[in-house]
Design a protein around this motif. Structure first.
Motif, PDB file in Angstrom:
ATOM      1  N   PRO A 108      -6.125   4.004   8.333  1.00 52.64           N
ATOM      2  CA  PRO A 108      -4.920   3.800   7.517  1.00 52.64           C
ATOM      3  C   PRO A 108      -4.759   4.838   6.402  1.00 52.64           C
ATOM      4  CG  PRO A 108      -5.998   1.694   7.931  1.00 52.64           C
ATOM      5  CD  PRO A 108      -6.917   2.766   8.463  1.00 52.64           C
ATOM      6  N   LEU A 109      -5.883   5.326   5.859  1.00 50.51           N
ATOM      7  CA  LEU A 109      -5.786   6.345   4.806  1.00 50.51           C
ATOM      8  C   LEU A 109      -5.128   7.621   5.332  1.00 50.51           C
ATOM      9  CD1 LEU A 109      -9.166   6.048   2.836  1.00 50.51           C
ATOM     10  CD2 LEU A 109      -6.859   5.446   2.058  1.00 50.51           C
ATOM     11  N   VAL A 110      -5.367   7.926   6.601  1.00 56.27           N
ATOM     12  CA  VAL A 110      -4.723   9.096   7.203  1.00 56.27           C
ATOM     13  C   VAL A 110      -3.205   8.908   7.217  1.00 56.27           C
ATOM     14  CG1 VAL A 110      -4.406  10.406   9.335  1.00 56.27           C
ATOM     15  CG2 VAL A 110      -6.710   9.766   8.594  1.00 56.27           C
ATOM     16  N   ASN A 111      -2.755   7.714   7.622  1.00 55.90           N
ATOM     17  CA  ASN A 111      -1.314   7.443   7.651  1.00 55.90           C
ATOM     18  C   ASN A 111      -0.716   7.426   6.248  1.00 55.90           C
ATOM     19  OD1 ASN A 111      -2.369   5.393  10.185  1.00 55.90           O
ATOM     20  ND2 ASN A 111      -0.781   6.916  10.609  1.00 55.90           N
ATOM     21  N   ILE A 112      -1.476   6.937   5.281  1.00 57.69           N
ATOM     22  CA  ILE A 112      -1.012   6.990   3.887  1.00 57.69           C
ATOM     23  C   ILE A 112      -0.853   8.438   3.450  1.00 57.69           C
ATOM     24  CG2 ILE A 112      -1.674   6.519   1.492  1.00 57.69           C
ATOM     25  CD1 ILE A 112      -2.968   3.927   2.484  1.00 57.69           C
ATOM     26  N   GLY A 113      -1.830   9.272   3.837  1.00 61.25           N
ATOM     27  CA  GLY A 113      -1.743  10.694   3.498  1.00 61.25           C
ATOM     28  C   GLY A 113      -0.525  11.355   4.124  1.00 61.25           C
ATOM     29  N   ILE A 114      -0.255  11.045   5.398  1.00 62.89           N
ATOM     30  CA  ILE A 114       0.928  11.600   6.074  1.00 62.89           C
ATOM     31  C   ILE A 114       2.201  11.142   5.362  1.00 62.89           C
ATOM     32  CG2 ILE A 114       2.276  11.570   8.209  1.00 62.89           C
ATOM     33  CD1 ILE A 114      -0.384  11.278   9.723  1.00 62.89           C
ATOM     34  N   ALA A 115       2.272   9.851   5.026  1.00 59.71           N
ATOM     35  CA  ALA A 115       3.454   9.312   4.345  1.00 59.71           C
ATOM     36  C   ALA A 115       3.664   9.972   2.981  1.00 59.71           C
ATOM     37  CB  ALA A 115       3.313   7.792   4.194  1.00 59.71           C
ATOM     38  N   LEU A 116       2.578  10.192   2.252  1.00 61.90           N
ATOM     39  CA  LEU A 116       2.694  10.835   0.936  1.00 61.90           C
ATOM     40  C   LEU A 116       3.179  12.276   1.062  1.00 61.90           C
ATOM     41  CD1 LEU A 116      -0.518   9.483  -0.854  1.00 61.90           C
ATOM     42  CD2 LEU A 116       1.873   8.895  -1.358  1.00 61.90           C
ATOM     43  N   LEU A 117       2.671  12.984   2.069  1.00 61.53           N
ATOM     44  CA  LEU A 117       3.108  14.373   2.275  1.00 61.53           C
ATOM     45  C   LEU A 117       4.600  14.435   2.611  1.00 61.53           C
ATOM     46  CD1 LEU A 117       0.107  15.865   4.309  1.00 61.53           C
ATOM     47  CD2 LEU A 117       0.820  16.487   1.983  1.00 61.53           C
ATOM     48  N   ILE A 118       5.026  13.555   3.525  1.00 65.59           N
ATOM     49  CA  ILE A 118       6.442  13.534   3.899  1.00 65.59           C
ATOM     50  C   ILE A 118       7.293  13.078   2.716  1.00 65.59           C
ATOM     51  CG2 ILE A 118       8.163  12.489   5.419  1.00 65.59           C
ATOM     52  CD1 ILE A 118       5.978  12.206   7.532  1.00 65.59           C
ATOM     53  N   GLY A 119       6.815  12.051   1.998  1.00 65.21           N
ATOM     54  CA  GLY A 119       7.546  11.569   0.835  1.00 65.21           C
ATOM     55  C   GLY A 119       7.696  12.637  -0.233  1.00 65.21           C
ATOM     56  N   GLY A 120       6.625  13.403  -0.461  1.00 69.24           N
ATOM     57  CA  GLY A 120       6.695  14.494  -1.430  1.00 69.24           C
ATOM     58  C   GLY A 120       7.708  15.542  -1.021  1.00 69.24           C
ATOM     59  N   TYR A 121       7.710  15.878   0.279  1.00 71.06           N
ATOM     60  CA  TYR A 121       8.688  16.854   0.783  1.00 71.06           C
ATOM     61  C   TYR A 121      10.117  16.352   0.591  1.00 71.06           C
ATOM     62  CZ  TYR A 121      11.784  18.908   4.252  1.00 71.06           C
ATOM     63  OH  TYR A 121      12.874  19.465   4.872  1.00 71.06           O
ATOM     64  N   LEU A 122      10.375  15.091   0.944  1.00 67.89           N
ATOM     65  CA  LEU A 122      11.731  14.535   0.832  1.00 67.89           C
ATOM     66  C   LEU A 122      12.182  14.458  -0.618  1.00 67.89           C
ATOM     67  CD1 LEU A 122      11.491  11.616   3.451  1.00 67.89           C
ATOM     68  CD2 LEU A 122      12.707  13.782   3.715  1.00 67.89           C
ATOM     69  N   TYR A 123      11.242  14.146  -1.509  1.00 69.79           N
ATOM     70  CA  TYR A 123      11.599  14.002  -2.929  1.00 69.79           C
ATOM     71  C   TYR A 123      11.898  15.363  -3.568  1.00 69.79           C
ATOM     72  CZ  TYR A 123      11.175  12.867  -7.871  1.00 69.79           C
ATOM     73  OH  TYR A 123      11.413  12.739  -9.227  1.00 69.79           O
ATOM     74  N   PHE A 159       0.699  -2.744   9.480  1.00 67.28           N
ATOM     75  CA  PHE A 159       0.325  -3.428  10.714  1.00 67.28           C
ATOM     76  C   PHE A 159      -1.186  -3.394  10.913  1.00 67.28           C
ATOM     77  CE2 PHE A 159      -0.450  -3.391  15.345  1.00 67.28           C
ATOM     78  CZ  PHE A 159       0.076  -4.635  15.661  1.00 67.28           C
ATOM     79  N   ASN A 160      -1.786  -2.229  10.669  1.00 64.46           N
ATOM     80  CA  ASN A 160      -3.227  -2.094  10.888  1.00 64.46           C
ATOM     81  C   ASN A 160      -4.056  -2.853   9.866  1.00 64.46           C
ATOM     82  OD1 ASN A 160      -4.347  -0.171  13.102  1.00 64.46           O
ATOM     83  ND2 ASN A 160      -2.442   0.787  12.448  1.00 64.46           N
ATOM     84  N   LEU A 161      -3.459  -3.191   8.727  1.00 56.94           N
ATOM     85  CA  LEU A 161      -4.200  -3.933   7.714  1.00 56.94           C
ATOM     86  C   LEU A 161      -4.081  -5.442   7.889  1.00 56.94           C
ATOM     87  CD1 LEU A 161      -3.617  -1.805   4.481  1.00 56.94           C
ATOM     88  CD2 LEU A 161      -5.639  -1.896   5.959  1.00 56.94           C
ATOM     89  N   ILE A 162      -3.385  -5.886   8.934  1.00 56.96           N
ATOM     90  CA  ILE A 162      -3.377  -7.320   9.246  1.00 56.96           C
ATOM     91  C   ILE A 162      -4.823  -7.740   9.509  1.00 56.96           C
ATOM     92  CG2 ILE A 162      -2.675  -9.068  10.927  1.00 56.96           C
ATOM     93  CD1 ILE A 162      -0.119  -7.447  11.382  1.00 56.96           C
ATOM     94  N   PRO A 163      -5.317  -8.787   8.825  1.00 58.75           N
ATOM     95  CA  PRO A 163      -6.742  -9.172   8.952  1.00 58.75           C
ATOM     96  C   PRO A 163      -7.065  -9.871  10.263  1.00 58.75           C
ATOM     97  CG  PRO A 163      -5.612 -10.702   7.514  1.00 58.75           C
ATOM     98  CD  PRO A 163      -4.603  -9.632   7.851  1.00 58.75           C
ATOM     99  N   ALA A 164      -6.884  -9.156  11.358  1.00 57.29           N
ATOM    100  CA  ALA A 164      -7.154  -9.718  12.684  1.00 57.29           C
ATOM    101  C   ALA A 164      -7.634  -8.605  13.596  1.00 57.29           C
ATOM    102  CB  ALA A 164      -5.886 -10.358  13.256  1.00 57.29           C
ATOM    103  N   PHE A 165      -8.624  -8.918  14.436  1.00 59.41           N
ATOM    104  CA  PHE A 165      -9.059  -7.942  15.439  1.00 59.41           C
ATOM    105  C   PHE A 165      -7.962  -7.768  16.476  1.00 59.41           C
ATOM    106  CE2 PHE A 165     -13.214  -9.844  14.136  1.00 59.41           C
ATOM    107  CZ  PHE A 165     -13.738  -8.713  13.563  1.00 59.41           C
ATOM    108  N   PRO A 166      -7.790  -6.563  17.037  1.00 55.88           N
ATOM    109  CA  PRO A 166      -8.622  -5.373  16.843  1.00 55.88           C
ATOM    110  C   PRO A 166      -8.101  -4.442  15.749  1.00 55.88           C
ATOM    111  CG  PRO A 166      -7.119  -4.965  18.639  1.00 55.88           C
ATOM    112  CD  PRO A 166      -6.800  -6.353  18.124  1.00 55.88           C
ATOM    113  N   MET A 167      -7.181  -4.909  14.909  1.00 51.07           N
ATOM    114  CA  MET A 167      -6.660  -4.071  13.840  1.00 51.07           C
ATOM    115  C   MET A 167      -7.749  -3.752  12.814  1.00 51.07           C
ATOM    116  SD  MET A 167      -3.918  -5.396  15.328  1.00 51.07           S
ATOM    117  CE  MET A 167      -3.449  -6.967  14.636  1.00 51.07           C
ATOM    118  N   ASP A 168      -7.516  -2.682  12.063  1.00 51.27           N
ATOM    119  CA  ASP A 168      -8.502  -2.262  11.073  1.00 51.27           C
ATOM    120  C   ASP A 168      -8.711  -3.331  10.005  1.00 51.27           C
ATOM    121  OD1 ASP A 168      -8.725   0.206  12.387  1.00 51.27           O
ATOM    122  OD2 ASP A 168      -7.004   1.002  11.289  1.00 51.27           O
ATOM    123  N   GLY A 169      -7.645  -4.083   9.693  1.00 47.35           N
ATOM    124  CA  GLY A 169      -7.778  -5.147   8.692  1.00 47.35           C
ATOM    125  C   GLY A 169      -8.804  -6.188   9.100  1.00 47.35           C
TER     126      GLY A 169
END
Length: 362
Positions: A108-123, A159-169
């Motif tokens: 999930p940290l990778v996806n957060i990083g991607i979102a921040l990069l795109i968000g920075g570009y858009l802003y 979605f991945n942080l939902i506390p249920a297998f097989p998600m990362d959460g």
């Protein structure tokens, strides 16, 4: 290039990347959906490429898991792309709960990083975060790609942080509980939480007639149960001893007895493990169950039991670790393992006994 139902795409950072054949069904569904929404051919092609772009983010997500696991000495067999996401198939999971938590969070940290990069570009570019157009024309504009990709990466994180297998959460939750309760108990609690959430998805999906939620509910329910069974089997494998697998249902015959003696005791008896002893009551062989059936079909009632006896066996002790049984059964081709203590036979262990021990029914 196709092997085991998967297409090999290449190797990156020493990790093979493959795509499952069923991924093609998703791409066909994308084209079908575009046609149903009345998209132009140009928009459908863009929708198709945008789907591949999403899964590129999914692959980066899985590399986050794989490369973090590598720091703890855990290799990755491959990364597999499927219609419902990606899967980094690690050689094993970290036994240290803190390490498992870090490996689970890395994706999930990778996806957060991607979102921040795109968000920075858009802003900073002044492009803004608004999606232009209705569903049927949204992919007519390339300017929508970064905005949609930003939102979808945020959705992937949630979605991945939902506390249920097989998600990362589910793995993060299991790791947190394992710190205090141990891995098996942590898996059990996380598994039940996952199943409860899965039932919630299923009920809500049926109520809203939402096929996607119904599918997620079913998938999460069975994945949570399978995860608990796997970990429980691992724990049993790691800590179990022969005494935990012992089968007390056995019969001992003299080498000079006849097969009819076995037949008489065999019928209606639960004691179906046959051991053969010499005149001094030392176990000298075993008769596999299938050989007893074969002899009975042939009518070999007066044949001495030693004719059907196999000397492929090895006597073991009650304290022998369960993991050593795999070596004996697979590498020495033994049929049955008599269990003894101080020269006295206490029981037997068969392949099926070991399989039953490792199979947890929940």
């Amino acid at each position: 290039m196709f092997k085991g139902g998967s297409l090999y795409l290449g190797t990156l950072l020493k990790i093979p990347v493959k795509v499952h054949w069923s991924f093609a069904l998703l791409l066909f569904y994308v084209v079908y959906t575009g046609q149903q929404l009345g998209m132009s051919t140009f928009a459908i092609i863009n929708f198709f490429y945008f789907t591949l772009l999403i899964f590129a983010c999914v692959v980066l997500h899985e590399f986050g898991h794989a490369l973090t696991a590598r720091k703890y000495g855990i290799g990755t067999q491959d990364i597999l792309i499927t219609p419902i996401g990606g899967l980094a198939r690690l050689d094993r999971l970290p036994e240290n709960p803190w390490h498992e938590m870090i490996v689970a969070i890395a994706g999930p940290l990778v996806n957060i990083g991607i979102a921040l990069l795109i968000g920075g570009y858009l802003y900073f570019s002044g492009t803004g975060f608004e999606v232009i157009g209705e569903e049927s024309i949204v992919f007519e504009y390339f300017s929508n790609f970064p905005v949609l990709l930003l939102y979808l990466n945020v959705i992937l994180v949630l979605f991945n942080l939902i506390p249920a297998f097989p998600m990362d959460g589910g793995r993060i939750l299991r790791a947190l509980i394992s710190v205090f309760k141990g891995r098996k108990k942590g898996t059990q609690i996380a598994s039940w939480i996952g199943r409860i959430l899965a039932v919630g998805f299923l009920i809500f999906g049926l109520y809203e007639n939402h096929l996607g939620l119904i599918f997620i509910g079913i998938f999460v329910y069975f994945a949570a149960r399978a995860e608990y069974r796997t970990v429980a089997a691992e724990e049993r494998y790691r800590h179990g001893k022969v005494s935990d697998v012992l089968n007390h249902n056995f019969m001992v015959f003299s080498k000079n007895d006849l097969m009819q003696d076995i037949f008489h005791q065999w019928e209606g008896s639960e004691e179906n493990a046959i051991l053969i002893a010499d005149d001094e009551n030392n176990i000298i062989g075993v008769i596999p169950e299938e050989d007893v059936f074969h002899a009975k079909e042939q009518g070999d009632v007066f044949t001495p039991v030693y004719r059907y006896m196999s000397n492929e066996f090895e006597s073991v002790t009650m304290e022998l670790p369960v993991r050593h049984l795999f070596y004996l059964f697979n590498n020495k081709s033994v049929q049955m393992l008599p269990v003894s203590r101080d020269g006295r036979i206490l029981g037997v262990v068969r392949r099926q006994d070991l399989a039953n021990f490792l199979t947890l029914r929940t």
